[in-house]
Design a protein around this motif. Structure first.
Motif: not given
Ligand code: ATP
Ligand code: MG
Lengths: 225, 765
Positions: A14, A17, A19, A38-42, A44-45, A166, A199, B327
């Motif tokens: 993105f 970034t 992802a 971890p959060s932001g690791s990808g 959801s992507t 989640e 998580h 998004r």
């Protein structure tokens, strides 16, 4: 077991970034895969790429040997309508419609008549123990009830794969547990595979398999139960 | 095939369901769409009826003209002749009239709306005149109608329900010089449309169409975020792009159809109202307000098409992907150049039609130019607003909050304000046009100052003139009254100004001007107003009659004595001769018997009493007062008032739209407001931020609208040879209404804001 969904070498950026850098995973029919990281690791992507909601920059996703990125939008929509189901953290219900109408929505989009769609929606709502709030709207119930309605809607079309990002993230652990248990039971009954982003290691413990995402890369962890 | 059709229908009906669903917020929104589109549609239908109104009005007045048809004086077997003469009278600044009738026989031609023709001493009144005479205001007028009322005029004999009109029966002798008529009414003719009026109707329709477009477009964007979320949710569970489009079409179609139905209801109800309530001095029969079928059909087609079209265009811009817009990528800043194109093109077109540059201004091009400018305005405004918002730095916290929020989600309110501005601009332009055309019909080119108190009337013979003058002399409000006769004669060819020949016996002449010695047979001469004596050598011949039986003339005698100019003479009449009857001799054919009156200071009561004394069948004319327009000539004034009221009403609707935006805004940001308030931002700061957010676009929009409207009016009026005038009062009124709308919208959202700031705001789905 047959591989339903196979992702190979996915990359997605993105802007600046990255992802996803190099992610691969597979989903077999009826299994429960937990995606951790971890959060932001990808995570959801990755889930969105698997479901054909996002187009990866590189790599491929095949569902039953068909390449998702090669499909036209209408075919991917049909796939989401018929073969996939989604439960997110929040916000996937249409706030203007009642819970019953929300659950019946994918059936109606598939061309089912209203009365018939609502009848079968009611069955799923009863199964997830939210049949009594069928005529309420999303703003008028608790978060746990809302998520159970979302699960009912995701399962109403009897999908082959249920994507859950989640789904209990916004709920307290007791409520979350309840929702997840109902989700797993219902998925097992219909034979749907579940891709669950979470998580919590405790939740992951239910899974047949665990995929860990770190900085956009996947590490497959086979759990031998 | 049928399955595909069924699914299409299913998608559309799902859209309709979504339009109607969603609790109070969307119920309010749907109500506003209904009212907004409904008022727009009603206004459009009214505009589409302009032709039928003017046409019916024309037909109705033509149908009652007596003896004006080309062959009306040719005897018709079985029809007895009807003699008539038109009369006018004035009361309380209103001019109205009727006909004096004498039916010579039992079978006169049929006069529309009159059952039985009045005999001498009888009268037939219009319902409005009957009501006026019966009302307290009418007591002053009552003595002018001593006749016995024998009937009430029917609808078919009147131009409108509020018209004052009458038919009074008189003796044949009171209608000298009239010829018999055997038919009533003039054959209908194709109506001549004033080109200015027809372009006005088109411009007004476009101006009215704008709020409809704005409403539809605005409401489509009203809850853009909610809608985007909803559509994203639909996409997620597998609705394809076509389905989403059909659902959106269904949503907006629902609003448009409900609005159409409401519009027809408003129109029909309003039309019935016209018969029972006199709006803005207009006198129109409801049944005459018939939309032209073609135009009505166009309205019924265009409104849903606009609704669906704007919704789909808006959809194209907000990319609906399964993950929603949260998004999505950042929106590109608005570009100016293509937004400026319509305005520039419109201005160029109008400037090209500027009189002097174009030999003959073409109405169609003028209208296209106006439309382009009006359409361009709402396109430029969002750009302007965005620029202003992005430039703004600093200021108090409430201002910053408002600016940031507008920067992020300005769309809906900006569009509403844009349409609002176009509406205002169009309203101002139409106002100016109407005012200008109004002055064509009411001659105000000369403003008399002197001799406003001089009036006169005519009578049937010298004796009654003398008696009337005597009676008037005793009345309050009359300073002087004299009677005399005027001889109509051909002017000697060598004179450059007219010379009046006044015939009266010595006592009456002395009333006109001081005369020392007067005897029968004397002739006197008075000068022009500037003191010049007319060049009248003795023996000058005045030809009195060139009738075939014999030429009759009068020669000026040797002895003519100069005297002072009679005080009764209007400044615009020339020199003249005062002649004693003996000096004229016998057999003068054409004598006009006059009574001249000098009134005291302005006293409307005394004036009405004088008119009553003179009677209905003789008008009292003033030398230096503009005649008030008659009821049937008030169309322009009425339309102008209607435009003012219409634009204020449309502004109110636009304000309502703004209110909905503000409501939605607070509703959707309940959580944010709650969080802000929880972190200690005071209520007043949030309230001010809402005010700024409403006021900044409206103030900018109103300013732009004023500039644009006046500029537009100037450009359009430049294409016509008429002088320009602006109705500042109406412009001020509309501007004030805009400001009021903002305040109202803000004040009405405050309770909701307060509620949002309490704890419950924190709880959302
Ligand atoms: N639409 C987007 N635009 C820009 N950046 C994005 C977008 N979506 C994701 N990202 C970025 O990509 C990276 C991975 O995001 P992703 O949502 O997949 O993480 P995640 O593992 O699901 O995180 P979390 O556990 O917090 O949900 C993050 O750095 C995120 O900021
Ligand atoms: Mg995530």
């Amino acid at each position: 077991m047959t591989e339903l969904l196979v992702a190979k070498g996915l990359a997605k950026a993105f802007g600046p970034t990255n992802a996803l850098v190099d992610a691969s995973m597979s989903v077999r029919a009826g299994e429960l895969v937990a995606v951790m990281g971890p959060s932001g690791s990808g995570k959801s992507t990755l889930l969105h790429c698997l479901a054909g909601i996002l187009k990866p920059d590189a790599g491929s996703v095949t569902y039953r040997d068909a390449e998702l990125s090669a499909m036209p939008d209408s075919e991917r929509s049909a796939l989401r309508r018929n073969d996939f189901g989604f439960v997110f953290q929040f916000g996937q219900l249409v706030p203007e419609l009642t819970f019953l109408e929300n659950v019946a929505l994918p059936l109606r989009l598939g061309g089912m008549r209203r009365a018939e769609a609502e009848r079968s929606a009611k069955v799923w709502m009863d199964l997830l123990e939210v049949g009594d709030i069928a005529s309420k709207r999303p703003g008028e119930a608790s978060g746990g009830q809302g998520q159970r309605v979302a699960v009912a809607r995701a399962l109403a079309t009897e999908p082959k794969v249920l994507f859950a990002d989640e789904p209990t993230g916004a709920l307290d652990s007791l409520n979350g547990e309840r929702v997840l248990r109902l989700l797993f039971d219902a998925a097992r009954q219909t034979g749907a595979a579940v891709v669950l982003v979470t998580h919590e290691p405790r939740v992951a413990a239910y899974a047949d398999r665990e995929v860990v995402v770190r900085d956009g890369r996947t590490q497959d962890v086979e759990l031998v139960a | 095939m049928t399955d595909a059709l069924r699914r299409w229908f299913g998608d559309l009906s799902l859209g309709v369901r979504l339009a109607a669903a969603g609790g109070r917020g969307s119920a309010v929104r749907l109500a506003w769409i209904t009212i907004g589109i409904g008022l727009g549609v009603a206004a459009l239908l009214t505009a589409a009826s302009a032709g039928s109104v003017l046409d019916s009005h024309e037909q109705r007045t033509r149908a009652r003209i007596i003896g004006a048809a080309p062959d009306a004086d040719r005897p018709v077997p079985g029809v007895s002749p009807l003699y008539s003469s038109a009369v006018f009278t004035e009361f309380a600044g209103r001019r109205f009239g009727g006909e004096m009738l004498f039916a010579d026989g039992a079978t006169p031609p049929k006069v529309p709306g009159v059952e039985v023709l009045p005999k001498p001493g009888e009268i037939v009144l219009s319902p409005a005149l009957r009501d006026l005479l019966a009302s307290p205001e009418g007591t002053l007028l009552l003595p002018r109608f001593p006749q016995r009322v024998t009937g009430i005029l029917g609808d078919e004999g009147l131009s409108g329900p509020w018209e004052l009109h009458f038919y009074v029966g008189v003796e044949r002798a009171e209608l000298p010089g009239t010829s018999p008529a055997y038919s009533v009414g003039v054959p209908p003719e194709r109506l001549y449309f004033d080109p200015l009026l027809s372009s006005l109707v088109v411009i007004a329709s476009v101006v009215l169409l704008i709020p409809v477009v704005v409403f539809v477009a605005g409401t489509a964007r009203l809850s853009a975020s909610a809608r985007d979320r909803r559509l994203a949710a639909l996409r997620l569970i597998g609705a394809d792009a076509g389905q989403v489009r059909r659902i959106v079409a269904g949503e907006s179609l629902a609003g448009a159809l409900v609005g159409l139905v409401a519009g027809v209801v408003f129109f029909v109800v309003g039309r019935d109202l016209v018969d029972s309530v006199s709006l803005f001095g207009m006198s129109i029969y409801g049944k005459d307000i018939r939309p032209s079928p073609a135009l009505a059909l166009l309205v019924f087609l265009v409104v849903p098409v606009i609704a669906v079209g704007t919704a789909l265009v808006a959809l194209r811009r907000t990319l609906i992907e399964p993950l929603g817009v949260s998004r999505g990528a950042r929106r590109a800043p608005r570009r100016l150049w293509w937004r400026l194109l319509p305005i520039l093109a419109g201005v160029a077109l109008l400037a090209g039609q500027h009189r002097g540059m174009a030999s003959q201004p073409q109405t169609a091009l003028v209208v296209i130019g106006v439309v382009l400018v009006l359409v361009g305005l709402p396109m430029v405004l969002p750009w302007l607003l965005e620029r202003c918002v992005r430039r703004s730095r600093g200021g108090p916290l409430s201002w910053q909050l408002a600016m940031r929020r507008m920067g992020a989600h300005g769309g809906a309110s900006w569009r509403i304000v844009g349409g609002f501005a176009a509406l205002l601009a169009g309203g101002i332009a139409v106002q100016a046009l109407l005012l200008t055309s109004d002055s064509i019909h009411r001659d105000e080119s000369w403003t008399p100052t002197a001799d406003r108190d001089l009036a006169w009337t005519t009578t049937a013979d010298s004796e009654s003139a003398r008696r009337l003058a005597e009676r008037l002399r005793t009345m309050p409000g009359v300073r002087r009254a004299v009677s005399y006769d005027v001889v109509h004669a051909q002017q000697p060819p060598h004179l450059n100004g007219p010379v009046e020949l006044i015939v009266a016996p010595c006592p009456a002449l002395r009333e006109l001007t001081p005369i020392q010695n007067c005897a029968e047979g004397d002739v006197f001469s008075f000068p022009e107003p500037n003191g010049e004596i007319a060049d009248l050598p003795p023996g000058t011949e005045f030809v009195l009659s060139t009738a075939p039986e014999g030429r009759l003339s009068w020669r000026q005698p040797e002895r003519v004595r100069p005297i002072a100019r009679p005080a009764f003479h209007a400044p615009w009449s020339g020199a003249g001769l005062l002649i004693t009857p003996a000096a004229v001799g016998q057999g003068v054919p054409q004598l006009q018997h006059l009574v001249a009156v000098r009134l005291g200071e302005d006293d409307p009561l005394a004036l009405e009493a004088i008119r009553n004394e003179i009677g209905l069948t003789r008008p009292l004319s003033f030398s230096a007062r503009a005649t008030p327009v008659s009821d049937s000539e008030r169309t322009y004034t009425a339309i102008r008032r209607l435009v003012t009221v219409g634009s204020v009403a449309a502004l109110a609707v636009a304000a309502g739209g703004l209110l909905v935006v503000a409501f939605e805004h607070v509703r959707h940001r309940r959580r944010q407001f709650a969080v802000l308030s929880a972190t200690g931002v005071p209520y007043s700061t949030l309230a001010w931020s809402v005010l700024w957010q409403n006021a900044v676009p409206v103030v900018l929009g109103t300013g732009a609208a004023l500039a644009c409207g006046l500029g537009l009016a100037t450009l359009v009026l430049n294409t016509t040879p008429t002088p320009q005038r602006y109705d500042w009062e109406a412009i001020g009124l509309t501007g004030a209404a805009a400001v009021l709308a903002v305040l109202l919208a803000t004040v009405m959202t405050l309770p909701q804001l307060r509620r949002a700031m309490r704890s419950e705001g924190l709880r959302t789905e």
